[in-house]
Design an enzyme around this catalytic site. Structure first.
Site, PDB file in Angstrom:
ATOM      1  N   VAL A  11     -29.859  24.792   8.800  1.00 40.04           N
ATOM      2  CA  VAL A  11     -29.079  23.622   9.191  1.00 40.04           C
ATOM      3  C   VAL A  11     -29.753  22.891  10.344  1.00 40.04           C
ATOM      4  O   VAL A  11     -29.904  21.666  10.324  1.00 40.04           O
ATOM      5  CB  VAL A  11     -27.637  24.052   9.561  1.00 40.04           C
ATOM      6  CG1 VAL A  11     -26.885  22.925  10.241  1.00 40.04           C
ATOM      7  CG2 VAL A  11     -26.898  24.512   8.311  1.00 40.04           C
ATOM      8  N   PHE A 152     -22.507  20.013   5.578  1.00 38.90           N
ATOM      9  CA  PHE A 152     -22.139  20.384   4.207  1.00 38.90           C
ATOM     10  C   PHE A 152     -23.344  20.409   3.268  1.00 38.90           C
ATOM     11  O   PHE A 152     -23.189  20.353   2.047  1.00 38.90           O
ATOM     12  CB  PHE A 152     -21.077  19.414   3.670  1.00 38.90           C
ATOM     13  CG  PHE A 152     -19.819  19.417   4.497  1.00 38.90           C
ATOM     14  CD1 PHE A 152     -18.889  20.437   4.350  1.00 38.90           C
ATOM     15  CD2 PHE A 152     -19.582  18.438   5.439  1.00 38.90           C
ATOM     16  CE1 PHE A 152     -17.728  20.467   5.124  1.00 38.90           C
ATOM     17  CE2 PHE A 152     -18.429  18.456   6.227  1.00 38.90           C
ATOM     18  CZ  PHE A 152     -17.499  19.479   6.062  1.00 38.90           C
ATOM     19  N   LEU A 153     -24.556  20.482   3.828  1.00 40.85           N
ATOM     20  CA  LEU A 153     -25.722  20.408   2.940  1.00 40.85           C
ATOM     21  C   LEU A 153     -25.923  21.691   2.145  1.00 40.85           C
ATOM     22  O   LEU A 153     -25.538  22.780   2.577  1.00 40.85           O
ATOM     23  CB  LEU A 153     -26.986  20.061   3.723  1.00 40.85           C
ATOM     24  CG  LEU A 153     -27.381  20.862   4.955  1.00 40.85           C
ATOM     25  CD1 LEU A 153     -28.096  22.138   4.563  1.00 40.85           C
ATOM     26  CD2 LEU A 153     -28.274  20.014   5.838  1.00 40.85           C
ATOM     27  N   LYS A 208     -14.543  22.874   7.342  1.00 43.06           N
ATOM     28  CA  LYS A 208     -15.774  23.511   6.853  1.00 43.06           C
ATOM     29  C   LYS A 208     -15.468  24.795   6.071  1.00 43.06           C
ATOM     30  O   LYS A 208     -15.928  24.992   4.949  1.00 43.06           O
ATOM     31  CB  LYS A 208     -16.705  23.809   8.039  1.00 43.06           C
ATOM     32  CG  LYS A 208     -17.913  24.644   7.716  1.00 43.06           C
ATOM     33  CD  LYS A 208     -18.882  23.935   6.793  1.00 43.06           C
ATOM     34  CE  LYS A 208     -19.925  24.901   6.261  1.00 43.06           C
ATOM     35  NZ  LYS A 208     -20.949  24.266   5.477  1.00 43.06           N
ATOM     36  N   LEU A 254     -18.143  24.137 -11.846  1.00 41.07           N
ATOM     37  CA  LEU A 254     -17.434  24.851 -12.909  1.00 41.07           C
ATOM     38  C   LEU A 254     -18.443  25.514 -13.840  1.00 41.07           C
ATOM     39  O   LEU A 254     -18.186  25.668 -15.030  1.00 41.07           O
ATOM     40  CB  LEU A 254     -16.535  23.879 -13.693  1.00 41.07           C
ATOM     41  CG  LEU A 254     -15.230  23.462 -13.001  1.00 41.07           C
ATOM     42  CD1 LEU A 254     -14.443  22.499 -13.885  1.00 41.07           C
ATOM     43  CD2 LEU A 254     -14.349  24.680 -12.665  1.00 41.07           C
ATOM     44  N   GLY A 257     -21.269  31.980 -14.133  1.00 42.09           N
ATOM     45  CA  GLY A 257     -22.532  32.663 -13.882  1.00 42.09           C
ATOM     46  C   GLY A 257     -22.312  34.069 -13.391  1.00 42.09           C
ATOM     47  O   GLY A 257     -21.226  34.647 -13.584  1.00 42.09           O
ATOM     48  N   CYS A 264     -24.032  31.304   2.637  1.00 40.35           N
ATOM     49  CA  CYS A 264     -22.798  30.668   3.135  1.00 40.35           C
ATOM     50  C   CYS A 264     -21.524  31.181   2.480  1.00 40.35           C
ATOM     51  O   CYS A 264     -20.633  31.680   3.174  1.00 40.35           O
ATOM     52  CB  CYS A 264     -22.896  29.163   2.938  1.00 40.35           C
ATOM     53  SG  CYS A 264     -24.319  28.491   3.793  1.00 40.35           S
ATOM     54  N   LYS A 324     -30.097  30.802  -6.052  1.00 41.30           N
ATOM     55  CA  LYS A 324     -30.031  29.542  -6.806  1.00 41.30           C
ATOM     56  C   LYS A 324     -31.441  28.978  -6.858  1.00 41.30           C
ATOM     57  O   LYS A 324     -32.319  29.455  -6.121  1.00 41.30           O
ATOM     58  CB  LYS A 324     -29.054  28.569  -6.151  1.00 41.30           C
ATOM     59  CG  LYS A 324     -29.486  28.119  -4.761  1.00 41.30           C
ATOM     60  CD  LYS A 324     -28.444  27.276  -4.084  1.00 41.30           C
ATOM     61  CE  LYS A 324     -28.681  25.821  -4.335  1.00 41.30           C
ATOM     62  NZ  LYS A 324     -27.771  24.968  -3.532  1.00 41.30           N
TER      63      LYS A 324
HETATM   64  C1  UGA Z   1     -22.958  25.835   0.039  1.00 39.20           C
HETATM   65  C2  UGA Z   1     -22.130  24.547  -0.084  1.00 39.20           C
HETATM   66  O1  UGA Z   1     -22.261  24.007  -1.407  1.00 39.20           O
HETATM   67  C3  UGA Z   1     -22.583  23.504   0.930  1.00 39.20           C
HETATM   68  O2  UGA Z   1     -21.748  22.354   0.867  1.00 39.20           O
HETATM   69  C4  UGA Z   1     -22.497  24.115   2.331  1.00 39.20           C
HETATM   70  O3  UGA Z   1     -22.960  23.209   3.324  1.00 39.20           O
HETATM   71  C5  UGA Z   1     -23.339  25.377   2.378  1.00 39.20           C
HETATM   72  O4  UGA Z   1     -22.876  26.313   1.390  1.00 39.20           O
HETATM   73  C6  UGA Z   1     -23.198  25.938   3.771  1.00 39.20           C
HETATM   74  O5  UGA Z   1     -22.078  26.302   4.165  1.00 39.20           O
HETATM   75  O6  UGA Z   1     -24.171  25.890   4.549  1.00 39.20           O
HETATM   76  P1  UGA Z   1     -25.392  26.613  -0.830  1.00 39.20           P
HETATM   77  O7  UGA Z   1     -25.002  27.978  -0.370  1.00 39.20           O
HETATM   78  O8  UGA Z   1     -26.721  26.069  -0.453  1.00 39.20           O
HETATM   79  O9  UGA Z   1     -24.305  25.525  -0.285  1.00 39.20           O
HETATM   80  O10 UGA Z   1     -25.358  26.611  -2.404  1.00 39.20           O
HETATM   81  P2  UGA Z   1     -24.388  26.141  -3.590  1.00 39.20           P
HETATM   82  O11 UGA Z   1     -25.092  25.146  -4.401  1.00 39.20           O
HETATM   83  O12 UGA Z   1     -23.051  25.781  -3.092  1.00 39.20           O
HETATM   84  O13 UGA Z   1     -24.295  27.500  -4.442  1.00 39.20           O
HETATM   85  C7  UGA Z   1     -23.666  28.668  -3.919  1.00 39.20           C
HETATM   86  C8  UGA Z   1     -23.568  29.731  -4.976  1.00 39.20           C
HETATM   87  O14 UGA Z   1     -22.620  29.372  -5.980  1.00 39.20           O
HETATM   88  C9  UGA Z   1     -24.864  30.007  -5.723  1.00 39.20           C
HETATM   89  O15 UGA Z   1     -24.991  31.395  -5.916  1.00 39.20           O
HETATM   90  C10 UGA Z   1     -24.684  29.294  -7.055  1.00 39.20           C
HETATM   91  O16 UGA Z   1     -25.440  29.854  -8.104  1.00 39.20           O
HETATM   92  C11 UGA Z   1     -23.197  29.512  -7.270  1.00 39.20           C
HETATM   93  N1  UGA Z   1     -22.598  28.487  -8.163  1.00 39.20           N
HETATM   94  C12 UGA Z   1     -22.511  27.188  -7.789  1.00 39.20           C
HETATM   95  C13 UGA Z   1     -22.087  28.897  -9.396  1.00 39.20           C
HETATM   96  O17 UGA Z   1     -22.156  30.083  -9.776  1.00 39.20           O
HETATM   97  N2  UGA Z   1     -21.506  27.957 -10.206  1.00 39.20           N
HETATM   98  C14 UGA Z   1     -21.401  26.657  -9.857  1.00 39.20           C
HETATM   99  O18 UGA Z   1     -20.833  25.863 -10.652  1.00 39.20           O
HETATM  100  C15 UGA Z   1     -21.923  26.264  -8.621  1.00 39.20           C
END
Ligand code: UGA
Length: 438
Positions: A11, A152-153, A208, A254, A257, A264, A324
Site C-alpha cells: 500500500v 481499496f487497491l 475498510k 461471484l 474457486g 487482506c 491470484k
Molecule cells: C482485496 C480487496 O479486493 C481490495 O479492495 C483491498 O484494498 C485489498 O484486499 C486490501 O485490503 O488491501 P486483494 O487481496 O489484492 O484485494 O485481492 P482480490 O482481488 O480481492 O482477491 C482476494 C481473493 O479472493 C483471491 O484469493 C481471489 O482469488 C479470491 N476471489 C476473488 C475469488 O475467489 N472469487 C472472486 O470472485 C473474487
C-alpha cells in the site's frame, strides 16, 4: 504538496508512487535499509504491473525519493501517511497495531508545523484516536490533525485501482484536515469526479473492514452455492450470472474457486471478528465466512485426489500457486493448503507459476519447479489449475495431451468450458459444475 509515506509495503509503495505521479513531492520511508537501497536503485521488491515504470519516472523527475530517515522526511511534510503493516496478532487474530503506534511516536517527535497524520494501514475502529493521543502525549504543543484514509487497491491492478478508485473515503474531524486530503486527491476529483465520502474517523476505519468482509462473504456465498450445484446438477456459472444481473447483487466477486486468500481478506475478516467481539457486537456471519473458507481450502485437496482416483506415487502438474494472478504474493494462498495435502497423500508435485515461484519456494517444500507449463505437465498423471493466470487461459490442448500420461484437468478457477474440454479429449473437473469425460 509535500508528503511522507511511512512504510513501503504494497500500500505504501503504490500509494507513494501514485501520489508523486499526481505531482506531489513524496518521500517513502522504511526502516528496512536493504529495501530502501534497492528502491533507490529502481529495484522494486514486489511484482506489480506498471509499478517499475511509475517509480522510475517519478524518481527521475525528482518527485519521488526513498529514505530510512523519518526525522528528515516528516518535518517538511504537510501530510504524513502511516502505511505500515497490521498483521494478525499471534494467538488471537486481532490486528497487531505495534508498528502503527511506533510510527505515531516517531512522527510525533519530528512534527514542526501543521501536519495531517493519516492512517492508511487497515486498522480497527478507534486506532486514529489512539494515534492522536500518542502524538499529543509526546508533543503537547504540536499542531496536527489525525485522519483516516483507507486504501481499496487490489494486488495485480493496484495502480489502476489507485488512479481510478470507486470512491475515496476520508475520516476527519476538522475542515483543515479535510482540505489537505482534498488537495492530495485533487486530480481524481477534477478529472473523474470520483466520489469523496467524508465521515468520522471511526466510520472510515470500519468502512475498510466492512468492505473486505462483505467481499469475502460474497465469495464464500458463491463457493457454497458451487458445492450445492455439484450435488444438484445446477451450473454455478449460470447461477452466478443469473443472480449477478440483479443490480442489487452485482456480478463482481461471484467467481467460485478454491477459497479466498491473499494478504487482506483472511487477516481482515479475522480482525473484524475479534473487533466485533471486543465491542460486544459479535458478527456470526463473518465468523462463519472465516470458518467456511478455511475448511474449503483444505477440502480442495480431497477434490483433486478423488478426480485423480488417488495420487499416491502419481505426478500432479500444478499450474499457478499465487493467491491470484498478476502478483508474486503467496500469503494465505490456497496452494499452501492444497499442495502439502496432496504431498501427504503421496503425490509428486511438479509446479509452474509465471511470477510466484521464488516466494513459493520459501513456503513449499519438496515441489519440483518447472520452467514453463509444458515442462510441468510432461509425463504427469494430470493437471491442476490453481491460479487463473492469463497464460493458462489458452493452453494448446493437443500438445498438452501428447505430453501428459493421462488427459485429466482439474480446473479450480473455471477458466474452461466443459464442452470444449470433452471435444479436446480431456476428463475435466471444475468447481460447481458436473465433471465430464470424453
Ligand atoms: C482485496 C480487496 O479486493 C481490495 O479492495 C483491498 O484494498 C485489498 O484486499 C486490501 O485490503 O488491501 P486483494 O487481496 O489484492 O484485494 O485481492 P482480490 O482481488 O480481492 O482477491 C482476494 C481473493 O479472493 C483471491 O484469493 C481471489 O482469488 C479470491 N476471489 C476473488 C475469488 O475467489 N472469487 C472472486 O470472485 C473474487
Amino acid at each position: 504538496m509535500r508528503v511522507a509515506m511511512i512504510g513501503t509495503g504494497y500500500v505504501g509503495l503504490v500509494s507513494g508512487a501514485c501520489f508523486s505521479n499526481f505531482g506531489h513531492h513524496v518521500v517513502c520511508v522504511d526502516k528496512d535499509a536493504e529495501k530502501i537501497e534497492r528502491l533507490k536503485k529502481g529495484d522494486i521488491p514486489i511484482f506489480e504491473p506498471g509499478l517499475n515504470r511509475l517509480v522510475a519516472d517519478n524518481a527521475a523527475s525528482g518527485r519521488l525519493s526513498f529514505s530510512t530517515d523519518l526525522t528528515s522526511a516528516v518535518p517538511d511534510a504537510e501530510a504524513v501517511f502511516i502505511a505500515v503493516g497490521t498483521p494478525s496478532r499471534r494467538g488471537d487474530g486481532f490486528a497487531d497495531l505495534s508498528y502503527v503506534y511506533d510510527a505515531a511516536s516517531e512522527i510525533a517527535d519530528s512534527l514542526k508545523s501543521y501536519t495531517v497524520v493519516i492512517t492508511k494501514s487497515t486498522v480497527p475502529v478507534g486506532t486514529s484516536n489512539k494515534v492522536e493521543q500518542i502524538i499529543r502525549q509526546r508533543q503537547p504543543g504540536a499542531e496536527f490533525d489525525v485522519a483516516s484514509n483507507p486504501e481499496f487497491l487490489r494486488e495485480g491492478s493496484a495502480i489502476e485501482d489507485f488512479q481510478r478508485p470507486d470512491r475515496i473515503v476520508v475520516g476527519a474531524d476538522t475542515d483543515r484536515a479535510r482540505n489537505v486530503l482534498r488537495a492530495l486527491y485533487r486530480p481524481l476529483f477534477l478529472n473523474d469526479k470520483t466520489p469523496f465520502v467524508f465521515t468520522s474517523r471511526e466510520s472510515s476505519e470500519l468502512i475498510k473492514y466492512a468492505s473486505n468482509a462483505f467481499l469475502a462473504m460474497k465469495i464464500t456465498f458463491i463457493n457454497e452455492m458451487a458445492d450445492l450445484c455439484e450435488k444438484s446438477g445446477a451450473d454455478i456459472q449460470d447461477v452466478s450470472r443469473g443472480i449477478g444481473l440483479d443490480g442489487r447483487i452485482g456480478s463482481k466477486f461471484l467467481n467460485a474457486g478454491p477459497g479466498y486468500g491473499g494478504s487482506c481478506f483472511p487477516k481482515d475478516t479475522l480482525a473484524l471478528v475479534r473487533l466485533a467481539e471486543e465491542y460486544g457486537a459479535p458478527s456470526r456471519l463473518i465468523e462463519s465466512v472465516v470458518d467456511v473458507n478455511d475448511n474449503r481450502k483444505k477440502r480442495m485437496a480431497e477434490k483433486i485426489i478423488s478426480a485423480f482416483g488417488g495420487v499416491k506415487g502419481k505426478t500432479v502438474a500444478v499450474l499457478g500457486v499465487t493467491f491470484k494472478p498478476n502478483t508474486d504474493d503467496m500469503r494465505d494462498s490456497p496452494s499452501l493448503d492444497i499442495i502439502p495435502a496432496l504431498q501427504a497423500a503421496g503425490a509428486i508435485i511438479r509446479a509452474f507459476d509465471p511470477e510466484g515461484m521464488v516466494e513459493a519456494g520459501k513456503m513449499l517444500q519438496g515441489v519440483v519447479w518447472a520452467k514453463n507449463t509444458f515442462e510441468a505437465v510432461s509425463k504427469a498423471d494430470g493437471v491442476v489449475i490453481l491460479t487463473e493466470w492469463n497464460e493458462f487461459r489458452a493452453l494448446d490442448f493437443t500438445l498438452l495431451k501428447s505430453l501428459l500420461k493421462r488427459a485429466l484437468l482439474v480446473d479450480l478457477r473455471n477458466i474452461y468450458n466443459p464442452r470444449d474440454m470433452v471435444e479436446a479429449g480431456f476428463e475435466y473437473h471444475s468447481v460447481g459444475r458436473s465433471s465430464v469425460k470424453p
